[in-house]
Design an enzyme around this catalytic site. Structure first.
Site, PDB file in Angstrom:
ATOM      1  N   LYS A 120       6.193 -20.858   7.266  1.00  0.00           N
ATOM      2  CA  LYS A 120       5.982 -19.712   6.846  1.00  0.00           C
ATOM      3  C   LYS A 120       6.302 -19.931   5.318  1.00  0.00           C
ATOM      4  O   LYS A 120       7.400 -20.373   4.683  1.00  0.00           O
ATOM      5  CB  LYS A 120       6.756 -18.654   7.436  1.00  0.00           C
ATOM      6  CG  LYS A 120       6.548 -17.302   6.442  1.00  0.00           C
ATOM      7  CD  LYS A 120       7.488 -16.310   7.130  1.00  0.00           C
ATOM      8  CE  LYS A 120       7.375 -14.973   6.507  1.00  0.00           C
ATOM      9  NZ  LYS A 120       8.013 -14.021   7.062  1.00  0.00           N
TER      10      LYS A 120
ATOM     11  N   LYS B  92       1.956 -19.697   8.712  1.00  0.00           N
ATOM     12  CA  LYS B  92       1.609 -18.408   8.109  1.00  0.00           C
ATOM     13  C   LYS B  92       1.805 -18.580   6.464  1.00  0.00           C
ATOM     14  O   LYS B  92       2.874 -19.094   6.062  1.00  0.00           O
ATOM     15  CB  LYS B  92       2.626 -17.316   8.601  1.00  0.00           C
ATOM     16  CG  LYS B  92       2.503 -16.115   7.948  1.00  0.00           C
ATOM     17  CD  LYS B  92       3.713 -15.194   8.439  1.00  0.00           C
ATOM     18  CE  LYS B  92       3.685 -13.666   7.658  1.00  0.00           C
ATOM     19  NZ  LYS B  92       5.026 -13.104   8.085  1.00  0.00           N
TER      20      LYS B  92
HETATM   21  N1  LIG Z   1       9.887 -10.929   7.652  1.00  0.00           N
HETATM   22  C1  LIG Z   1       8.846 -10.837   6.425  1.00  0.00           C
HETATM   23  C2  LIG Z   1       7.614 -10.210   6.560  1.00  0.00           C
HETATM   24  C3  LIG Z   1       6.567 -11.061   6.347  1.00  0.00           C
HETATM   25  C4  LIG Z   1       6.289 -11.449   5.059  1.00  0.00           C
HETATM   26  C5  LIG Z   1       7.030 -11.125   3.819  1.00  0.00           C
HETATM   27  O1  LIG Z   1       7.022  -9.963   3.538  1.00  0.00           O
HETATM   28  O2  LIG Z   1       7.904 -11.930   3.107  1.00  0.00           O
HETATM   29  C6  LIG Z   1       5.341 -11.007   7.194  1.00  0.00           C
HETATM   30  C7  LIG Z   1       5.629 -10.344   8.496  1.00  0.00           C
HETATM   31  N2  LIG Z   1       6.164 -11.295   9.305  1.00  0.00           N
HETATM   32  C8  LIG Z   1       4.223 -10.466   6.358  1.00  0.00           C
HETATM   33  C9  LIG Z   1       2.869 -10.320   7.088  1.00  0.00           C
HETATM   34  C10 LIG Z   1       1.582  -9.723   6.409  1.00  0.00           C
HETATM   35  O3  LIG Z   1       1.548  -9.919   5.382  1.00  0.00           O
HETATM   36  O4  LIG Z   1       0.740  -9.322   7.086  1.00  0.00           O
END
Ligand SMILES: NCC[C@H](CC(=O)O)[C@@H](CN)CCC(=O)O
Ligand SMILES: [Zn+2]
Length: 328
Positions: A198, A251
């Site tokens: 991520k 991601k």
């Molecule tokens: N746990 C963090 C949230 C994270 C990204 C972020 O805000 O850093 C994601 C959710 N898992 C964002 C997902 C998205 O942008 O759709």
């Protein structure tokens, strides 16, 4: 012309073109990210995410019923608590009366066939907005953060989640979470989907607006991967695979198709998920609105690119659209 030069015979017909795809998008590959808020009767439009809303648990039947009829098979829950006291350890994250635990129970009751995944993070529940607990100097305190994340995941599993998906990016949280699930008796009945690779992407803006989860200061660059870090991503994927992850996720998706390929190569025996994040979804809509391309065609083209790269599961806000488009 040499025989080997002639390829067009293999794809001159629409059906033959379908056969050229190694993997076709199906409804079972789609996991729908949904936002659950703590006003039980809420249906609040998210302006930055076309067609998406924050829903209260009393409206889940109205929201998900039609989608289940069209073939919706899995969701991933994001809690958006607006009426809670946030603190340094994200206490509201696993509040039994909180939106996520309430929604797990409600969806299990209303739609027993739907696979319920829960995003596990603290950023929506901490008063500082970071994904973990902090040291006094404001830096991430990794070990207690990983322990807290594991604790939240186990509570979601106890509430009935089929899958827990830690998006925090703390080091060692997969091993802790897997050990915790096993010790709590959920090791064989709750999937551990790791957001392994991520990245600290600029594509999370609409989500942060929707979930009120932006960090109150600084950024997440010390725990989300640097966008150019292919080696770190490969190491994180190998680490999480070794620590007991059941599914490996990359991601965001489109700017990281090469990493999806790496994941498929490094974890060939695991399902590979990718998350088409909020900014990707908003970007595709914006381009269609600007007349650059047809929305449906581009949505399928991006999904096909993720499947081609090696994904077997796509988290996407296009899920409701694909349920219609795949029917047609
Ligand atoms: N746990 C963090 C949230 C994270 C990204 C972020 O805000 O850093 C994601 C959710 N898992 C964002 C997902 C998205 O942008 O759709
Ligand atoms: Zn977070």
């Amino acid at each position: 012309m040499d025989i080997s030069s002639v390829l067009q015979g293999g794809y001159h017909h629409p059906l033959a073109r379908k056969w050229q795809a190694q993997r076709q998008l199906t409804k079972s590959m789609l996991m729908y990210p949904i936002f659950i808020t703590d006003d039980p009767d809420a249906k609040v439009t998210i302006s930055s995410l076309p067609g998406q809303c924050r829903w209260g648990i009393n409206r889940l039947e109205e929201f998900l019923g039609p989608l289940v009829k069209k073939g919706l098979q899995s969701v991933i829950l994001f809690g958006v608590p607006l009426n809670c006291v946030k603190d340094g350890r994200g206490t509201p994250a696993d509040d039994p009366s909180g939106p996520v635990i309430q929604a797990i129970k409600k969806i299990r009751e209303l739609f027993p066939t739907v696979y319920i995944a829960c995003d596990v993070c603290l950023c929506e529940y901490t008063d500082h907005g970071h994904c973990g607990l902090l040291n006094n100097d404001g830096t991430i305190n990794n070990s207690p953060s990983a322990a807290r994340i594991a604790e939240v995941a186990i509570n979601y599993a106890k509430a009935g989640a089929h899958c827990v998906a830690p998006s925090d990016m703390m080091d060692g949280r997969i091993k802790l979470m897997k050990r915790g699930l096993i010790d709590a008796g959920f090791g064989n009945r709750c999937t551990l989907m790791s957001y392994s690779a991520k990245f600290a992407s600029s594509l999370y803006g609409p989500f942060r607006e929707a979930a009120g989860s932006a960090p109150s200061y600084g950024d997440r660059k010390c725990y989300q991967l640097p966008p150019a870090a292919k080696g770190l991503a490969r190491r994180a994927i190998q680490r999480d695979t070794a620590e007991g992850a059941d599914i490996i996720m990359v991601k965001p998706a489109l700017p990281y198709l090469d990493i999806i390929g790496d994941a498929a190569q490094l974890a060939p025996d695991h399902p590979i998920a990718c998350y088409q994040v909020s900014g990707e979804f908003a970007m595709i809509h914006a381009g269609a609105k600007a007349g650059v391309y047809d929305l449906r065609t581009m949505a399928f083209e991006t999904a096909d690119s993720m499947l081609r790269a090696g994904a077997t599961l796509i988290l996407t806000y296009f899920t409701p659209d694909f349920l219609d488009w795949l029917e047609a």
